[in-house]
Design an enzyme around this catalytic site. Structure first.
Site, PDB file in Angstrom:
ATOM      1  N   HIS A   1      -1.855  -5.552   1.402  1.00 24.89           N
ATOM      2  CA  HIS A   1      -3.097  -6.262   1.115  1.00 24.89           C
ATOM      3  C   HIS A   1      -2.756  -7.658   0.606  1.00 24.89           C
ATOM      4  CE1 HIS A   1      -6.940  -7.424  -0.622  1.00 24.89           C
ATOM      5  NE2 HIS A   1      -6.222  -7.863  -1.647  1.00 24.89           N
TER       6      HIS A   1
ATOM      7  N   LYS B   1       0.830  -1.205   0.000  1.00 26.69           N
ATOM      8  CA  LYS B   1       0.000   0.000   0.000  1.00 26.69           C
ATOM      9  C   LYS B   1       0.870   1.263   0.000  1.00 26.69           C
ATOM     10  CE  LYS B   1      -3.819  -2.410   2.376  1.00 26.69           C
ATOM     11  NZ  LYS B   1      -4.710  -2.393   3.572  1.00 26.69           N
TER      12      LYS B   1
ATOM     13  N   TYR C   1     -12.598  -2.709  -2.575  1.00 28.20           N
ATOM     14  CA  TYR C   1     -13.043  -2.663  -1.187  1.00 28.20           C
ATOM     15  C   TYR C   1     -14.571  -2.523  -1.090  1.00 28.20           C
ATOM     16  CZ  TYR C   1      -8.309  -2.522   0.797  1.00 28.20           C
ATOM     17  OH  TYR C   1      -7.033  -2.835   1.201  1.00 28.20           O
TER      18      TYR C   1
ATOM     19  N   ARG D   1      -1.421 -14.497   4.242  1.00 28.83           N
ATOM     20  CA  ARG D   1      -2.220 -13.864   5.311  1.00 28.83           C
ATOM     21  C   ARG D   1      -1.492 -14.037   6.655  1.00 28.83           C
ATOM     22  NH1 ARG D   1      -6.554 -10.498   3.908  1.00 28.83           N
ATOM     23  NH2 ARG D   1      -7.044 -10.716   6.106  1.00 28.83           N
TER      24      ARG D   1
ATOM     25  N   PHE E   1     -15.342   4.374   8.119  1.00 26.02           N
ATOM     26  CA  PHE E   1     -13.945   4.709   7.789  1.00 26.02           C
ATOM     27  C   PHE E   1     -13.633   4.586   6.297  1.00 26.02           C
ATOM     28  CE2 PHE E   1     -13.010   0.231   7.433  1.00 26.02           C
ATOM     29  CZ  PHE E   1     -13.746  -0.387   8.444  1.00 26.02           C
TER      30      PHE E   1
ATOM     31  N   THR F   1      -5.467  -7.809  10.581  1.00 24.35           N
ATOM     32  CA  THR F   1      -5.800  -6.496  10.023  1.00 24.35           C
ATOM     33  C   THR F   1      -5.467  -5.367  10.995  1.00 24.35           C
ATOM     34  OG1 THR F   1      -7.642  -7.543   8.859  1.00 24.35           O
ATOM     35  CG2 THR F   1      -7.687  -5.139   9.013  1.00 24.35           C
TER      36      THR F   1
ATOM     37  N   ARG G   1       2.654  -6.691   9.528  1.00 31.64           N
ATOM     38  CA  ARG G   1       1.888  -5.644  10.215  1.00 31.64           C
ATOM     39  C   ARG G   1       2.295  -5.538  11.679  1.00 31.64           C
ATOM     40  NH1 ARG G   1      -3.894  -7.370   7.467  1.00 31.64           N
ATOM     41  NH2 ARG G   1      -3.837  -5.962   5.670  1.00 31.64           N
TER      42      ARG G   1
ATOM     43  N   GLU H   1      -9.089 -10.594  -8.047  1.00 30.32           N
ATOM     44  CA  GLU H   1      -8.143  -9.474  -7.866  1.00 30.32           C
ATOM     45  C   GLU H   1      -7.017  -9.532  -8.893  1.00 30.32           C
ATOM     46  OE1 GLU H   1      -7.226  -9.701  -3.649  1.00 30.32           O
ATOM     47  OE2 GLU H   1      -9.214  -8.939  -3.127  1.00 30.32           O
TER      48      GLU H   1
ATOM     49  N   ASN I   1      -1.918  -0.078   7.111  1.00 32.67           N
ATOM     50  CA  ASN I   1      -1.329  -1.336   7.584  1.00 32.67           C
ATOM     51  C   ASN I   1      -0.505  -2.031   6.498  1.00 32.67           C
ATOM     52  OD1 ASN I   1      -3.402  -2.141   5.969  1.00 32.67           O
ATOM     53  ND2 ASN I   1      -4.478  -3.355   7.489  1.00 32.67           N
TER      54      ASN I   1
END
Ligand code: IDP
Ligand code: MG
Length: 133
Positions: free
Chosen positions: A115, A9, A49, A85, A57, A91, A102, A126, A112
């Site tokens: 993705h 990100k 998303y 993951r 948020f 998250t 993270r 994706e 964070n």
């Protein structure tokens, strides 16, 4: 071999953490088979998303995720979806274990760093969305 969509990100790019994060992915034994830097459009983001569109948020996510370039990658390996993951960590940064990306580098729930697809169907969608294949 299983594939997943990984995206570093804008905070990862701005903070100069791409190399460290990529090293963790490669050190684990997963293979990066494609990669590109680009800036997300509002339309791509709303599709990506969609599950968060009604959250309070969401506007914060939009301004953060479009604030600069991301590094999109297709990562390959056995059980790479669940494996990535695990490497990423939870998250919310306070729930992310030390030793995870993270857990070690993030202290903000929105910003964070990374993705990773959460299931086989989302990985396929994706990869198609961002790499067209
Ligand atoms: P994931 O990135 O671990 O799959 P998702 O629930 O799919 O988590 O959320 C997507 C992204 O939205 C998160 O990575 C984070 O940047 C942001 N986000 C999720 N939950 C919150 C929250 O409660 N507050 C602020 N930002 C959030
Ligand atoms: Mg998610």
């Amino acid at each position: 071999m299983q594939q997943t969509y990984i995206m570093l990100k804008p905070d990862a790019v701005k903070r100069g953490l791409m190399g460290k994060i990529i090293s963790r992915i490669e050190d684990k034994g997963f293979k990066i088979v494609d990669a590109k830097m680009f800036t997300l459009t509002q339309a791509q983001l709303e599709e990506h998303y969609a599950h968060l569109k009604d959250k309070p948020f969401f506007p914060e996510i939009v301004s953060y995720m479009t604030s600069g370039p991301v590094l999109g990658m297709i990562v390959e390996g056995a059980d790479v979806i669940a494996g990535m993951r695990k490497l990423m960590g939870a998250t919310k940064w306070l729930e992310a274990d030390a030793g995870t990306i993270r857990g070690d580098f993030a202290c903000n729930t929105t910003q964070n760093l990374i993705h990773g697809s959460d299931a086989e169907e989302t990985a396929k969608a994706e990869i198609k969305r961002f790499f067209g294949k």
